[in-house]
Structure formats: C-alpha cells, structure tokens
Design an enzyme around this catalytic site. Structure first.
Site, mmCIF file in Angstrom:
data_model
loop_
_atom_site.group_PDB
_atom_site.id
_atom_site.type_symbol
_atom_site.label_atom_id
_atom_site.label_comp_id
_atom_site.label_asym_id
_atom_site.label_seq_id
_atom_site.Cartn_x
_atom_site.Cartn_y
_atom_site.Cartn_z
ATOM 1 N N HIS A 63 0.836 -1.201 0.000
ATOM 2 C CA HIS A 63 0.000 0.000 0.000
ATOM 3 C C HIS A 63 0.872 1.252 0.000
ATOM 4 O O HIS A 63 1.925 1.285 0.637
ATOM 5 C CB HIS A 63 -0.933 0.010 1.222
ATOM 6 C CG HIS A 63 -2.126 -0.856 1.033
ATOM 7 N ND1 HIS A 63 -3.350 -0.367 0.661
ATOM 8 C CD2 HIS A 63 -2.278 -2.189 1.138
ATOM 9 C CE1 HIS A 63 -4.198 -1.361 0.546
ATOM 10 N NE2 HIS A 63 -3.569 -2.486 0.821
ATOM 11 N N PRO A 64 0.410 2.284 -0.688
ATOM 12 C CA PRO A 64 1.186 3.529 -0.719
ATOM 13 C C PRO A 64 0.968 4.353 0.547
ATOM 14 O O PRO A 64 -0.029 4.193 1.237
ATOM 15 C CB PRO A 64 0.589 4.268 -1.925
ATOM 16 C CG PRO A 64 -0.842 3.823 -1.938
ATOM 17 C CD PRO A 64 -0.799 2.364 -1.504
ATOM 18 N N SER A 80 -6.129 3.500 -5.825
ATOM 19 C CA SER A 80 -5.564 4.315 -4.745
ATOM 20 C C SER A 80 -5.681 5.803 -5.062
ATOM 21 O O SER A 80 -5.974 6.620 -4.187
ATOM 22 C CB SER A 80 -4.101 3.946 -4.493
ATOM 23 O OG SER A 80 -4.007 2.679 -3.889
ATOM 24 N N GLU A 83 -9.259 6.852 -4.486
ATOM 25 C CA GLU A 83 -9.574 6.823 -3.053
ATOM 26 C C GLU A 83 -8.970 8.030 -2.347
ATOM 27 O O GLU A 83 -9.646 8.704 -1.557
ATOM 28 C CB GLU A 83 -9.086 5.504 -2.441
ATOM 29 C CG GLU A 83 -9.889 4.306 -2.915
ATOM 30 C CD GLU A 83 -9.157 2.969 -2.804
ATOM 31 O OE1 GLU A 83 -9.747 1.958 -3.224
ATOM 32 O OE2 GLU A 83 -8.013 2.931 -2.322
ATOM 33 N N GLN A 84 -7.708 8.319 -2.626
ATOM 34 C CA GLN A 84 -7.060 9.450 -1.965
ATOM 35 C C GLN A 84 -7.654 10.779 -2.428
ATOM 36 O O GLN A 84 -7.864 11.688 -1.616
ATOM 37 C CB GLN A 84 -5.540 9.405 -2.180
ATOM 38 C CG GLN A 84 -4.903 8.248 -1.426
ATOM 39 C CD GLN A 84 -3.400 8.381 -1.264
ATOM 40 O OE1 GLN A 84 -2.858 9.475 -1.239
ATOM 41 N NE2 GLN A 84 -2.727 7.247 -1.122
ATOM 42 N N PHE A 115 0.862 3.543 6.971
ATOM 43 C CA PHE A 115 -0.442 3.763 7.595
ATOM 44 C C PHE A 115 -1.509 3.458 6.557
ATOM 45 O O PHE A 115 -1.467 3.979 5.442
ATOM 46 C CB PHE A 115 -0.551 5.219 8.055
ATOM 47 C CG PHE A 115 -1.877 5.571 8.653
ATOM 48 C CD1 PHE A 115 -2.183 5.195 9.950
ATOM 49 C CD2 PHE A 115 -2.824 6.279 7.927
ATOM 50 C CE1 PHE A 115 -3.407 5.522 10.514
ATOM 51 C CE2 PHE A 115 -4.048 6.619 8.487
ATOM 52 C CZ PHE A 115 -4.340 6.234 9.779
ATOM 53 N N ILE A 116 -2.451 2.603 6.922
ATOM 54 C CA ILE A 116 -3.513 2.192 5.997
ATOM 55 C C ILE A 116 -4.852 2.471 6.643
ATOM 56 O O ILE A 116 -5.099 2.069 7.786
ATOM 57 C CB ILE A 116 -3.392 0.696 5.645
ATOM 58 C CG1 ILE A 116 -2.031 0.417 4.988
ATOM 59 C CG2 ILE A 116 -4.537 0.265 4.721
ATOM 60 C CD1 ILE A 116 -1.696 -1.060 4.877
ATOM 61 N N ALA A 118 -9.149 2.926 5.243
ATOM 62 C CA ALA A 118 -10.145 3.015 4.171
ATOM 63 C C ALA A 118 -10.666 4.451 4.192
ATOM 64 O O ALA A 118 -11.372 4.838 5.117
ATOM 65 C CB ALA A 118 -11.266 2.013 4.393
ATOM 66 N N VAL A 119 -10.278 5.235 3.194
ATOM 67 C CA VAL A 119 -10.552 6.671 3.226
ATOM 68 C C VAL A 119 -11.948 7.049 2.742
ATOM 69 O O VAL A 119 -12.371 8.188 2.949
ATOM 70 C CB VAL A 119 -9.486 7.467 2.437
ATOM 71 C CG1 VAL A 119 -8.113 7.279 3.042
ATOM 72 C CG2 VAL A 119 -9.496 7.104 0.962
#
Length: 165
Positions: A63-64, A80, A83-84, A115-116, A118-119
């Site tokens: 994950h980034p 990603s 999502e971001q 750090f992960i 779900a945004v």
C-alpha cells in the site's frame, strides 16, 4: 464459470499489488457464481487471513503512503488515486502535506509498514485524527488494525466492481 486467468486479471489487484490472494481463492474453489461483492470478498478475505504473517505484511507494505511520494509522482494505482482524491488528499495545503509526511515517516519507522485506512467517506481531518491516534498503538494492535483496514478497502473496491450479495 469465470476462468482463473480472467478472475485473477479482474480481481488480482483488489488487495493492493497482491494477485496471489485471488489466485489462491480461485484455486481453492472458493469462487461461486454469480459473482457478488460479498461472495468474492469473503473468499479473498479468507485467503488473506490464512496467509502467513510475512505475506500479510507484504500486502500491507504494497500500500502507498497517504499523500506520499507516489501520489506526488502520479504513480498510485488507479484505485488508490481515486480513493485518496475522494478524501481530498490530492488538495492538501503545504502545511497539511508536511504533517502527513511527518506522520508517514514516524509511522513507518515505528511499524515498518505504511499507515492504511479506508478513506472512503473520510476527510483529511478524519484521517489525520486517526493517524495521530493509531501511531500510539503497539505493533500487534496496529498490525490487526491495518489488516482490518486492508479488508475494508478490498470490500469497497469490490462493491464498485460487482453487485452486492
């Protein structure tokens, strides 16, 4: 029945850069048609949970960073990136970006994975608050939290791809 190659091609990225999860789920006969987000998620999550700790750590590390160097360089996966952007992480002020960078560095130094979270449905202030709280966790608690977040991200991605179960 969907072929293995088609299934892995379509769902191999649901768990970030980790097609082995889709491969193992298919090979285990866990994929039932019609494909639904809940059914595919259940099969993939079972494989993820059964993976070794090192394999799960590899998924976390795939994950980034949030609002990190890959985002700046335009090198995020399409999922990603969307999502971001949906959480406003592509529109941070210089001070906000500096805070994310500082937290990302401290978090990775402590836990050895990014750090992960779900945004979806969260804003940058929600994410920062979670970041600042979770950095105080011990490694076992944070590993459990991060893996749960990975599963949530996978479900959200599947819900955008398939009908609900």
């Amino acid at each position: 029945m969907i072929s293995r190659d088609e299934f892995v091609s379509r769902f191999g990225g649901v768990f970030e850069h980790s097609p082995f999860i889709a491969e193992r789920a298919y090979d285990a006969g866990a994929i039932v048609e019609p494909l639904t987000s809940g059914g595919v998620h259940a099969a993939l999550a079972r494989v993820f949970r059964a993976a070794s700790a090192d394999e799960r750590l590899g998924v976390l590390r795939a994950h980034p960073d949030l609002a990190g160097r890959l985002a700046i360089a335009g090198e995020l996966t399409e999922d990603s990136r969307k999502e971001q952007a949906g959480a406003g992480l592509d529109r941070l002020s210089p001070a906000e970006h500096a805070r994310f960078t500082e937290l990302n560095s401290a978090y990775v130094a402590k836990f050895r994975f990014p750090f992960i979270i779900a945004v979806k449905g969260l804003g940058k202030d929600d994410i920062l608050a979670a970041f600042e709280t979770r950095i105080g966790n011990d490694r076992d608690a944070e590993f459990a939290t991060a893996t749960a977040q990975v599963e949530k991200i996978a479900l959200l991605r599947l819900q955008s791809m398939l009908p609900e179960s």
